[in-house]
Design a protein around this motif. Structure first.
Motif, short mmCIF file in Angstrom:
data_model
loop_
_atom_site.label_atom_id
_atom_site.label_comp_id
_atom_site.label_asym_id
_atom_site.label_seq_id
_atom_site.Cartn_x
_atom_site.Cartn_y
_atom_site.Cartn_z
N ALA A 47 -19.48 -27.31 -22.58
CA ALA A 47 -19.74 -28.28 -21.50
C ALA A 47 -18.64 -28.29 -20.45
CB ALA A 47 -19.91 -29.68 -22.09
N LEU A 48 -17.41 -28.02 -20.85
CA LEU A 48 -16.27 -28.15 -19.94
C LEU A 48 -15.48 -26.86 -19.89
CD1 LEU A 48 -14.96 -31.67 -21.07
CD2 LEU A 48 -16.39 -31.17 -19.08
N HIS A 49 -14.86 -26.62 -18.73
CA HIS A 49 -14.00 -25.45 -18.58
C HIS A 49 -12.54 -25.88 -18.72
CE1 HIS A 49 -12.50 -21.60 -17.24
NE2 HIS A 49 -11.74 -22.21 -16.33
N PHE A 50 -11.88 -25.38 -19.74
CA PHE A 50 -10.46 -25.66 -19.97
C PHE A 50 -9.93 -24.58 -20.91
CE2 PHE A 50 -12.87 -27.66 -23.31
CZ PHE A 50 -12.12 -27.46 -24.46
N PRO A 51 -8.62 -24.38 -20.95
CA PRO A 51 -8.06 -23.39 -21.88
C PRO A 51 -8.35 -23.79 -23.32
CG PRO A 51 -6.42 -24.10 -20.26
CD PRO A 51 -7.57 -25.02 -20.12
N ARG A 52 -8.98 -22.91 -24.06
CA ARG A 52 -9.41 -23.26 -25.42
C ARG A 52 -8.23 -23.50 -26.35
NH1 ARG A 52 -13.61 -24.32 -22.54
NH2 ARG A 52 -15.12 -22.63 -22.23
N ALA A 53 -7.06 -22.99 -26.00
CA ALA A 53 -5.88 -23.22 -26.83
C ALA A 53 -5.51 -24.69 -26.91
CB ALA A 53 -4.69 -22.42 -26.29
N CYS A 54 -6.02 -25.48 -25.97
CA CYS A 54 -5.73 -26.92 -25.99
C CYS A 54 -6.20 -27.56 -27.30
CB CYS A 54 -6.42 -27.62 -24.82
SG CYS A 54 -5.73 -27.20 -23.20
N ILE A 93 -0.43 -15.82 -28.49
CA ILE A 93 -0.90 -14.61 -27.82
C ILE A 93 -2.17 -14.09 -28.49
CG2 ILE A 93 -0.31 -12.20 -27.33
CD1 ILE A 93 2.60 -13.07 -27.05
N TYR A 94 -2.21 -14.13 -29.81
CA TYR A 94 -3.39 -13.67 -30.54
C TYR A 94 -4.62 -14.49 -30.15
CZ TYR A 94 -6.40 -12.64 -34.57
OH TYR A 94 -7.46 -12.27 -35.36
N PHE A 95 -4.47 -15.78 -30.02
CA PHE A 95 -5.59 -16.64 -29.61
C PHE A 95 -5.98 -16.36 -28.16
CE2 PHE A 95 -7.49 -20.46 -27.85
CZ PHE A 95 -8.36 -20.88 -28.84
N ALA A 151 -13.49 -15.59 -17.27
CA ALA A 151 -12.62 -14.45 -17.54
C ALA A 151 -11.25 -14.92 -17.99
CB ALA A 151 -12.50 -13.58 -16.29
N ARG A 152 -10.63 -14.13 -18.85
CA ARG A 152 -9.32 -14.49 -19.37
C ARG A 152 -8.26 -14.30 -18.29
NH1 ARG A 152 -7.29 -10.49 -23.66
NH2 ARG A 152 -6.56 -9.42 -21.80
N PRO A 153 -7.50 -15.34 -17.97
CA PRO A 153 -6.41 -15.19 -17.00
C PRO A 153 -5.22 -14.48 -17.63
CG PRO A 153 -6.45 -17.41 -17.82
CD PRO A 153 -7.62 -16.72 -18.45
N SER A 154 -4.23 -14.18 -16.84
CA SER A 154 -3.01 -13.60 -17.38
C SER A 154 -2.34 -14.61 -18.30
CB SER A 154 -2.06 -13.21 -16.25
OG SER A 154 -1.59 -14.37 -15.58
N LEU A 155 -1.43 -14.12 -19.14
CA LEU A 155 -0.78 -15.00 -20.10
C LEU A 155 0.01 -16.09 -19.39
CD1 LEU A 155 -0.19 -15.58 -23.08
CD2 LEU A 155 1.76 -14.01 -22.92
N ALA A 156 0.70 -15.74 -18.31
CA ALA A 156 1.48 -16.74 -17.57
C ALA A 156 0.57 -17.79 -16.94
CB ALA A 156 2.33 -16.06 -16.50
N ALA A 157 -0.53 -17.32 -16.32
CA ALA A 157 -1.47 -18.27 -15.70
C ALA A 157 -2.13 -19.14 -16.76
CB ALA A 157 -2.53 -17.51 -14.91
N TYR A 158 -2.43 -18.55 -17.89
CA TYR A 158 -3.05 -19.31 -18.98
C TYR A 158 -2.12 -20.39 -19.49
CZ TYR A 158 -5.75 -20.02 -23.29
OH TYR A 158 -6.50 -20.55 -24.32
N THR A 159 -0.84 -20.05 -19.62
CA THR A 159 0.15 -21.02 -20.07
C THR A 159 0.28 -22.17 -19.09
OG1 THR A 159 1.35 -19.24 -21.20
CG2 THR A 159 2.55 -21.30 -20.81
N ARG A 160 0.24 -21.86 -17.79
CA ARG A 160 0.29 -22.93 -16.78
C ARG A 160 -0.93 -23.83 -16.89
NH1 ARG A 160 2.40 -18.63 -13.54
NH2 ARG A 160 0.32 -18.21 -12.71
N GLN A 161 -2.09 -23.25 -17.17
CA GLN A 161 -3.30 -24.06 -17.32
C GLN A 161 -3.19 -24.98 -18.54
OE1 GLN A 161 -6.82 -21.62 -17.38
NE2 GLN A 161 -6.27 -20.53 -15.49
#
Length: 313
Positions: free
Chosen positions: A146-153, A301-303, A44-54
């Protein structure tokens, strides 16, 4: 008939479970049933702040991925990393022959070769990032699944990879500029903020195109034509004022506000003493920062809004 005749002696038969609760659960919609048992959506998509921390917590992965990709890009070529510089130089040679010699765009431009090389290198930084960003998700599906990580990486790492190449190319560009008689001036200190603003802009475009490329796989085939068209409106191999002086004022303003041209013009001003501030578009630093912040934040944000969709299906 006695009770012992119906069952085993000394053993109590438990009453049959009530089916009322099971029937109630069957009537619940999936999201309420999941909430009842404390279940959440996988990925599930986290909040924008949580996503940025990730994303920030994966900064070492981003750096390592970008560096590894830089090392492997020309591993099979005999000249290796030299192709990072030779490719834009060869492009500059072709443009010089076609536009500088055959079409005469070199006339009226002091030190045309450094002028041309600066345009080619700076535009190549943006062009390479856009192309890499478009394939960021589709080209890494096995890693995403295969791996769980923020796709923006991934698009951020590809932007960093292109920046690493640009830094290497800037050293060669500095040698070219000096070799053709341009002096070393304090304006060279402006190179860092120019590249920073351009990198932020490039990252935003890469993130936006990564989402587009993930949904529409044919985008990777179309984007090269778009970037090639963009090239001709960015003043890479000619002075853009030659186009704008006979054009309507609105067209000239639009061409001068083109972000690719903004960053090219600023880099030329930073490196070349022969490029005066009078030749720059009005409010160029405001444009450079505004493009970087607007596209960088907007693309991020769009991504992020489609984070749950990447790698599915």
């Amino acid at each position: 008939m006695s009770q012992h005749a119906l069952g085993h002696p000394g053993i109590r038969t438990a009453p049959p479970p009530s089916s009322a609760s099971a029937d109630d659960e069957d009537d619940l919609p999936p999201h309420e049933l999941a909430a009842k048992y404390g279940l959440g959506v996988s990925g599930a998509r986290p909040s924008l702040a949580a996503y940025t921390r990730q994303v920030w917590s994966r900064r070492h992965f981003i750096t390592a991925y970008a560096t590894a990709r830089l090392t492997s890009m020309y591993a099979s070529a005999k000249l290796g990393q030299l192709w990072q510089v030779m490719t834009p130089l060869l492009n500059a040679g072709v443009y010089y022959l076609i536009f500088g010699v055959l079409m005469g765009t070199r006339h009226g431009v002091t030190h045309f070769i450094p002028y041309l090389c600066t345009g080619v290198f700076v535009y190549g930084f943006t062009q390479g990032t856009v192309l890499a960003g478009t394939r960021a998700v589709q080209g890494n599906l096995s890693l995403i699944r295969a791996l769980h990580f923020p796709r923006a990486c991934l698009p951020i790492a590809l932007t960093l990879n292109q920046l690493q190449q640009m830094l290497f190319s800037t050293g060669v560009l500095a040698v070219i500029v000096l070799a053709f008689g341009e002096p070393l001036t304090p304006r060279w200190l402006l190179i860092a903020p120019v590249l920073l603003a351009q990198s932020l802009f490039n990252m935003g475009v890469a993130l936006a195109m990564a989402r587009v490329g993930a949904k529409y796989t044919d985008a990777a085939q179309l984007v090269p034509f778009i970037t090639r068209t963009w090239l001709y409106f960015s003043g890479v191999f000619y002075n853009l004022t030659t186009l704008t002086k006979h054009a309507p004022s609105w067209a000239g303003t639009l061409l001068e506000a083109n972000p690719a041209h903004v960053y090219i013009a600023l880099m030329r001003y930073s490196l070349m003493d022969s490029v005066s501030s009078a030749s720059l578009p009005a409010h160029i630093w405001v444009l450079a920062i505004a493009w970087g912040l607007a596209i960088g934040i907007g693309g991020y944000i769009y991504f992020w809004k489609a984070e749950e969709e990447y790698g599915r299906g």
